[in-house]
Scaffold this motif. Sequence first.
Motif, PDB file in Angstrom:
ATOM      1  N   ASP A 119       0.101  63.913   9.440  1.00  0.00           N
ATOM      2  CA  ASP A 119       1.088  65.019   9.419  1.00  0.00           C
ATOM      3  C   ASP A 119       2.464  64.649   8.502  1.00  0.00           C
ATOM      4  OD1 ASP A 119       2.340  67.376   9.533  1.00  0.00           O
ATOM      5  OD2 ASP A 119       3.017  66.974  11.527  1.00  0.00           O
ATOM      6  N   TYR A 122       4.592  61.959  10.743  1.00  0.00           N
ATOM      7  CA  TYR A 122       5.167  62.697  12.048  1.00  0.00           C
ATOM      8  C   TYR A 122       4.115  62.500  13.066  1.00  0.00           C
ATOM      9  CZ  TYR A 122       9.011  64.639   9.580  1.00  0.00           C
ATOM     10  OH  TYR A 122      10.358  64.779   8.916  1.00  0.00           O
ATOM     11  N   THR A 159      10.737  60.925  15.765  1.00  0.00           N
ATOM     12  CA  THR A 159       9.305  61.643  16.223  1.00  0.00           C
ATOM     13  C   THR A 159       9.175  61.586  17.958  1.00  0.00           C
ATOM     14  OG1 THR A 159       8.495  61.390  14.194  1.00  0.00           O
ATOM     15  CG2 THR A 159       7.093  62.797  15.694  1.00  0.00           C
ATOM     16  N   HIS A 162       5.706  64.062  20.264  1.00  0.00           N
ATOM     17  CA  HIS A 162       4.498  63.464  20.383  1.00  0.00           C
ATOM     18  C   HIS A 162       4.326  61.861  19.735  1.00  0.00           C
ATOM     19  CE1 HIS A 162       5.179  66.165  17.085  1.00  0.00           C
ATOM     20  NE2 HIS A 162       4.830  65.297  16.358  1.00  0.00           N
ATOM     21  N   PHE A 204       0.650  75.915  13.976  1.00  0.00           N
ATOM     22  CA  PHE A 204      -0.202  75.851  13.000  1.00  0.00           C
ATOM     23  C   PHE A 204      -1.368  76.616  13.329  1.00  0.00           C
ATOM     24  CE2 PHE A 204       1.455  71.050  12.452  1.00  0.00           C
ATOM     25  CZ  PHE A 204       2.593  71.510  11.578  1.00  0.00           C
ATOM     26  N   PHE A 226       1.132  70.414  17.960  1.00  0.00           N
ATOM     27  CA  PHE A 226       1.009  70.423  16.455  1.00  0.00           C
ATOM     28  C   PHE A 226      -0.605  70.224  15.924  1.00  0.00           C
ATOM     29  CE2 PHE A 226       5.526  70.026  17.675  1.00  0.00           C
ATOM     30  CZ  PHE A 226       5.898  70.925  16.492  1.00  0.00           C
ATOM     31  N   GLN A 230      -1.674  64.652  17.152  1.00  0.00           N
ATOM     32  CA  GLN A 230      -0.229  64.405  17.548  1.00  0.00           C
ATOM     33  C   GLN A 230      -0.312  64.971  19.394  1.00  0.00           C
ATOM     34  OE1 GLN A 230       1.143  67.101  14.474  1.00  0.00           O
ATOM     35  NE2 GLN A 230       2.630  65.201  13.800  1.00  0.00           N
ATOM     36  N   ARG A 260      17.120  61.811  13.303  1.00  0.00           N
ATOM     37  CA  ARG A 260      16.633  63.257  13.130  1.00  0.00           C
ATOM     38  C   ARG A 260      15.867  63.477  14.380  1.00  0.00           C
ATOM     39  NH1 ARG A 260      12.229  65.967  11.174  1.00  0.00           N
ATOM     40  NH2 ARG A 260      12.555  67.995  10.260  1.00  0.00           N
ATOM     41  N   ASP A 262      13.327  64.922  15.696  1.00  0.00           N
ATOM     42  CA  ASP A 262      11.950  65.926  15.185  1.00  0.00           C
ATOM     43  C   ASP A 262      11.536  66.796  16.209  1.00  0.00           C
ATOM     44  OD1 ASP A 262       9.917  66.340  13.091  1.00  0.00           O
ATOM     45  OD2 ASP A 262       8.550  65.627  14.757  1.00  0.00           O
ATOM     46  N   ALA A 263      11.428  67.869  15.784  1.00  0.00           N
ATOM     47  CA  ALA A 263      10.712  69.106  16.798  1.00  0.00           C
ATOM     48  C   ALA A 263      11.261  69.063  18.106  1.00  0.00           C
ATOM     49  CB  ALA A 263       9.323  68.891  16.733  1.00  0.00           C
ATOM     50  N   GLU A 304      16.377  68.719  14.724  1.00  0.00           N
ATOM     51  CA  GLU A 304      15.690  69.699  14.071  1.00  0.00           C
ATOM     52  C   GLU A 304      15.215  70.804  14.941  1.00  0.00           C
ATOM     53  OE1 GLU A 304      11.659  70.623  11.743  1.00  0.00           O
ATOM     54  OE2 GLU A 304      11.528  69.561  13.448  1.00  0.00           O
ATOM     55  N   HIS A 371      11.211  69.230   3.303  1.00  0.00           N
ATOM     56  CA  HIS A 371       9.990  69.096   3.011  1.00  0.00           C
ATOM     57  C   HIS A 371       8.940  70.047   3.628  1.00  0.00           C
ATOM     58  CE1 HIS A 371      10.763  67.860   7.019  1.00  0.00           C
ATOM     59  NE2 HIS A 371       9.550  67.724   7.439  1.00  0.00           N
ATOM     60  N   ASP A 372       9.459  70.731   4.570  1.00  0.00           N
ATOM     61  CA  ASP A 372       8.510  71.815   5.104  1.00  0.00           C
ATOM     62  C   ASP A 372       8.647  73.172   4.396  1.00  0.00           C
ATOM     63  OD1 ASP A 372       7.507  70.538   7.167  1.00  0.00           O
ATOM     64  OD2 ASP A 372       9.225  70.496   8.362  1.00  0.00           O
ATOM     65  N   ARG A 496       1.948  72.305   2.034  1.00  0.00           N
ATOM     66  CA  ARG A 496       3.253  71.699   2.043  1.00  0.00           C
ATOM     67  C   ARG A 496       3.462  70.343   1.186  1.00  0.00           C
ATOM     68  NH1 ARG A 496       4.875  70.542   8.236  1.00  0.00           N
ATOM     69  NH2 ARG A 496       2.595  69.595   8.072  1.00  0.00           N
ATOM     70  N   ARG A 500       5.640  68.091  -2.282  1.00  0.00           N
ATOM     71  CA  ARG A 500       5.970  66.850  -1.889  1.00  0.00           C
ATOM     72  C   ARG A 500       5.458  65.796  -2.913  1.00  0.00           C
ATOM     73  NH1 ARG A 500       4.109  67.146   4.607  1.00  0.00           N
ATOM     74  NH2 ARG A 500       5.606  68.378   5.418  1.00  0.00           N
TER      75      ARG A 500
HETATM   76  C1  GLC Z   1       8.820  68.907  12.171  1.00  0.00           C
HETATM   77  C2  GLC Z   1       8.476  68.226  10.856  1.00  0.00           C
HETATM   78  C3  GLC Z   1       7.617  68.791  10.153  1.00  0.00           C
HETATM   79  C4  GLC Z   1       5.922  68.288  11.434  1.00  0.00           C
HETATM   80  C5  GLC Z   1       6.385  68.772  12.561  1.00  0.00           C
HETATM   81  C6  GLC Z   1       5.501  68.017  13.655  1.00  0.00           C
HETATM   82  O1  GLC Z   1       8.789  70.088  12.210  1.00  0.00           O
HETATM   83  O2  GLC Z   1       9.710  68.708  10.062  1.00  0.00           O
HETATM   84  O3  GLC Z   1       7.120  68.436   8.954  1.00  0.00           O
HETATM   85  O4  GLC Z   1       4.932  68.932  10.780  1.00  0.00           O
HETATM   86  O5  GLC Z   1       7.772  68.463  13.115  1.00  0.00           O
HETATM   87  O6  GLC Z   1       5.968  66.527  13.862  1.00  0.00           O
END
Ligand code: GLC
Length: 615
Positions: A119, A122, A159, A162, A204, A226, A230, A260, A262-263, A304, A371-372, A496, A500
Amino acid sequence: MKQRKKEDAFSERFKKHEGELKWLYCELYNNDVNAWNYFAGMLRRMWEERPASLRTLDAEREKNPEWYLGHALCGMQLYTDCFAGNLRGVENNLDYIAECGVNYIHLMPLLESPKDRSDGGYAVSDYRRVKPELGTMEDLERLCESCHLDGIAVCLDFTLNHTSEDHEWARLARAGKKEFQDRYFFFDDKTIPDIYDSMVPQVFPVTAPGNFSWCEEAGKYVMTTFYPYQWDLNYANPTVFNDMTETMLYLCNRGVDVMRLDAVPYIWKSLGTNCRNLPQVHTLVRMLRIVCEIVCPGTLLLGEVVMEPDKVAPYFGTREKPECHMLYNVTTMATIWHSVAVRDARLLSHQLGRVFALPKEYVFLNYIRCHDDIGWGLDYGYLSCFGMQEIPHKKYLNDFFTGKWQGSFSRGELYNDDPRLMDARLCGTAASLCGIESARKAGNKELIETAVRRDIMLHALVFTLSGIPVLYSGDEIGQENDYSYTADPEKAPDSRYIHRGLFDREKAALRLADGTIENRLFSALSALSDKRKGMGVFDNRADTWVIDTQNPAVFGMGRYYEGEKLLAFFNFGDGAETFSPGEKETYENLFTGEKTDADSLELPAGGFAWLRKKY
Ligand code: GLC
């Protein structure tokens, strides 16, 4: 009598925060004193391991805790491999980054992650190793050091929701070790997963439907919000929090300035809820903030939080109990693109009016692309006043930005288009969405001109707002969509990857050739960055307000700080627009040098203006 040893910085800071930290920890973890003692000891150990140079930086930043406020920072988000091959490559290209006017870089995920199940990085399988093709942990440390010497701050993803299914914990869990299964969410049958699934939305829905995956080796279901690879971590288990906090500090100790998260809204799960933004998430983030203030006070937390507006600002916490230092201005980003598609800036005025009403110390990262995908999280309550309903409007936006709408200049692709949900999102680079790609392919000079202006205008808007403007690498030279991802079976299902692509060095070289698209964009963006850094009116303490331009296609805003006033106007219309802000004083146009009043003005399609007056 023996003199008491002077307390070290750690003890001082720990003492200051201990009461609150211990309270939060013990409340969340049912007074598990052993876990707390381990946690407190780990914090000290991580502080002891912190390199002297970083402790010096901590001390400097503690003296100047507002170092990231003001208007000095300008960011860029980049993939190490796409931008320069590997970490050494990034280090060798820091002069290009500086030339862009950038002094804050977000290096996209670079920790070890299985090649075919990552991913975009991630899904981390080892938080203490860099992906071998990008370099080593030492390379990362060296890069951070070089960045610091050049006055560049470095952001890295943490991250934390997960791990990869290949992470050591996941491997032991798969092998049946209960202790490690308890670090995730394992279920013998589908009874409980089905209850979760009935209440938890899908991230997703097309590429990874459902929130659980069957783990053959363990003979159990595992929670995977996700992708199936993950595995969601269970933060109700204090060992998970302890070890992940240690992991975060390990990365901070490598020299990373911004973590950062993440999520982050997803990190606490509770049956019977939608498992988003639960109160325990805020407890965990508050604890991470305190941890940083104790161990590495020079480090910032960037949350995020890609959620609806009323869920975002709470992640700043309160003045007394702050959580994240910085958050993404995600609703503004989506609203900007909506304004492009409808050629109408009224929702933007409404949205920014709300942002301007927030406390000035809230630092937003402002951006138009990342990137998203772009999710259409707009204020549909407000739009309904204009007869726009959520589902048909999302369809219009998607048709417009994929070029399906007749006459649309945009060339994007849908993301997670599930016909049942009618909630598809959108991918594409800024240049392609702004019409540069279609105009260039049509060889239409006039359209190229308008598209380039539009692209610059959207960036100019981002540079006008308080906070930190963040560019997406490649946008400064107008990089278009990269359709080659469809030929790679791993990337093909995830659109996405269209934005990229590899950084195009040949295009980058054209930034120096007068009159090229690359030159126009690059020089405009670096001029915006330079002007912003040089002018006090961009300080986060400035007053900001929305200006009624008497023309729905033109967005106007003002800034005032210490005797300097800036009026900024942006034309989202299809053609030249006149508008009447009704400001009769004399201003200086910062790009043309002209003197003008701001009573009645005109801008070409996609044009913008910065007008300044000093008192
Ligand atoms: C965040 C990232 C994304 C990723 C998701 C799962 O939203 O920006 O790219 O798919 O986390 O880790």
